[in-house]
Design a protein around this motif. Sequence first.
Motif, short mmCIF file in Angstrom:
data_model
loop_
_atom_site.label_atom_id
_atom_site.label_comp_id
_atom_site.label_asym_id
_atom_site.label_seq_id
_atom_site.Cartn_x
_atom_site.Cartn_y
_atom_site.Cartn_z
N UNK A 171 0.82 -1.21 0.00
CA UNK A 171 0.00 0.00 0.00
C UNK A 171 0.85 1.26 0.00
N UNK A 172 2.05 1.19 0.64
CA UNK A 172 2.92 2.35 0.72
C UNK A 172 3.36 2.85 -0.65
N UNK A 173 3.30 1.99 -1.66
CA UNK A 173 3.75 2.39 -2.98
C UNK A 173 2.69 3.13 -3.78
N UNK A 174 1.53 3.30 -3.19
CA UNK A 174 0.44 3.98 -3.92
C UNK A 174 0.82 5.40 -4.31
N UNK A 175 1.63 6.06 -3.47
CA UNK A 175 2.05 7.43 -3.77
C UNK A 175 3.00 7.46 -4.96
N UNK A 176 3.75 6.40 -5.16
CA UNK A 176 4.70 6.34 -6.27
C UNK A 176 4.04 5.86 -7.56
N UNK A 177 3.02 5.03 -7.42
CA UNK A 177 2.31 4.51 -8.60
C UNK A 177 0.80 4.73 -8.42
N UNK A 178 0.36 5.99 -8.43
CA UNK A 178 -1.05 6.28 -8.15
C UNK A 178 -2.01 5.80 -9.23
N UNK A 179 -1.51 5.53 -10.42
CA UNK A 179 -2.40 5.11 -11.49
C UNK A 179 -2.48 3.60 -11.68
N UNK A 180 -1.75 2.85 -10.85
CA UNK A 180 -1.90 1.40 -10.91
C UNK A 180 -3.30 1.02 -10.46
N UNK A 181 -3.90 -0.02 -11.02
CA UNK A 181 -5.24 -0.43 -10.63
C UNK A 181 -5.32 -0.77 -9.14
N UNK A 182 -6.48 -0.52 -8.55
CA UNK A 182 -6.69 -0.79 -7.14
C UNK A 182 -6.42 -2.25 -6.80
N UNK A 183 -6.66 -3.14 -7.76
CA UNK A 183 -6.51 -4.57 -7.51
C UNK A 183 -5.07 -4.97 -7.21
N UNK A 184 -4.10 -4.15 -7.59
CA UNK A 184 -2.69 -4.49 -7.35
C UNK A 184 -2.25 -4.19 -5.93
N UNK A 185 -3.09 -3.46 -5.16
CA UNK A 185 -2.75 -3.11 -3.79
C UNK A 185 -3.56 -3.94 -2.81
N UNK A 186 -2.99 -4.32 -1.67
CA UNK A 186 -3.76 -5.06 -0.66
C UNK A 186 -4.88 -4.18 -0.12
N UNK A 187 -5.98 -4.78 0.29
CA UNK A 187 -7.08 -3.98 0.87
C UNK A 187 -6.62 -3.27 2.13
N UNK A 188 -7.11 -2.06 2.32
CA UNK A 188 -6.72 -1.26 3.49
C UNK A 188 -7.27 -1.88 4.76
N UNK A 189 -8.49 -2.35 4.70
CA UNK A 189 -9.11 -2.97 5.87
C UNK A 189 -9.20 -4.48 5.67
N UNK A 190 -9.50 -5.18 6.73
CA UNK A 190 -9.62 -6.63 6.65
C UNK A 190 -8.35 -7.33 7.07
N UNK A 191 -8.26 -8.64 6.83
CA UNK A 191 -7.07 -9.41 7.24
C UNK A 191 -5.81 -8.87 6.57
N UNK A 192 -4.69 -8.94 7.29
CA UNK A 192 -3.42 -8.48 6.74
C UNK A 192 -3.01 -9.39 5.59
N UNK A 193 -2.41 -8.79 4.59
CA UNK A 193 -2.01 -9.54 3.39
C UNK A 193 -0.67 -9.03 2.93
N UNK A 194 0.28 -9.95 2.74
CA UNK A 194 1.60 -9.56 2.27
C UNK A 194 1.68 -9.79 0.77
N UNK A 195 1.81 -8.72 -0.01
CA UNK A 195 1.92 -8.89 -1.46
C UNK A 195 3.25 -9.54 -1.83
N UNK A 196 3.35 -10.00 -3.06
CA UNK A 196 4.55 -10.70 -3.52
C UNK A 196 5.78 -9.81 -3.46
N UNK A 197 5.62 -8.53 -3.83
CA UNK A 197 6.75 -7.61 -3.83
C UNK A 197 6.91 -7.03 -2.44
N UNK A 198 8.01 -7.40 -1.78
CA UNK A 198 8.26 -6.98 -0.41
C UNK A 198 9.63 -6.33 -0.31
N UNK A 199 9.74 -5.30 0.54
CA UNK A 199 11.02 -4.68 0.85
C UNK A 199 11.56 -5.34 2.12
#
Length: 286
Positions: free
Chosen positions: A57-85
């Motif tokens: 989710x932190x990358x939304x500021x850098x890639x604001x035009x990427x589709x919402x589906x590429x970001x984990x949901x803000x609420x609900x169970x925690x989810x770790x996306x494939x791309x991790x720092x």
Amino acid sequence: MHRIRPNEKTGIVFDFSSERAARWATAINLPEGLYNHEEQDLFFRLAMRGFEPLVPQLWRHDFPTLPESLYPPISGPSFKPLFQVRRSSNLYATKALANLFNVGGRVRDCDILGQRPEKVIKAAIKQYFRWALFDADLHTTEDSIPVYAIYAQKEGETTLQAVQRLNRRLRYLTSKYHEALGMTQGPTQAEEPTPRSFPLLMGFIICGPIVAIVTHSTDPQEAEASFDGKFISQFDLSERGQDVWNSLAIAIAVMHTRRTMIRLAEQGLGGFTFYDTAQPASDRDL
């Protein structure tokens, strides 16, 4: 900052639910025995890119035009996306991905300039690997056994010849892992390691603007070292409107490869180790 052009977004926003269902069905209905578990996971992630969270989710500021589906949901169970720092900053991570997003434009420039695009694509893949290994704290030496190979077709070389050369490289790496795992005399004459000890090798074959991803299992129960790699997918980096999705495919393959290297380092195999200095991991020309 990389922005998605309108024609790049249409493939995602048009009838999202039905397209997602169709891709899901294709990804899970693979012929039985075609791929092992890791290969199935890679195939699934490539097929479903754009339809499941990949970036923090932190990358939304850098890639604001990427589709919402590429970001984990803000609420609900925690989810770790494939791309991790892991160790570096989000700044380095987003810059590395943005550079990969731009490779499609550079490939099309090669056509205008009358240049071959293979070197441009290979350099871009290697650059993303450099960030991925540095971020994972992975250290490689001359004794490390690579788990991936990148081969760019040379001028005057046929596609078949290029594929054969990549396959030879993957077979050679398979034999090196068999030696490292004590399999040179056959699995029955040595204590068999756990199945997770056999890494999945990744191959990138570049022919013109096309990048094909193949895999090669090092598990002797799945395939002999003489067998060729398994084709996973291919992407045309010169195709307009697909820069983001093609780049995400490459990034997904790199992150899967990094996961393999991390596992080997944790098991003390392959010559990979972790280190805490600020020096980037060495990058041999594969």
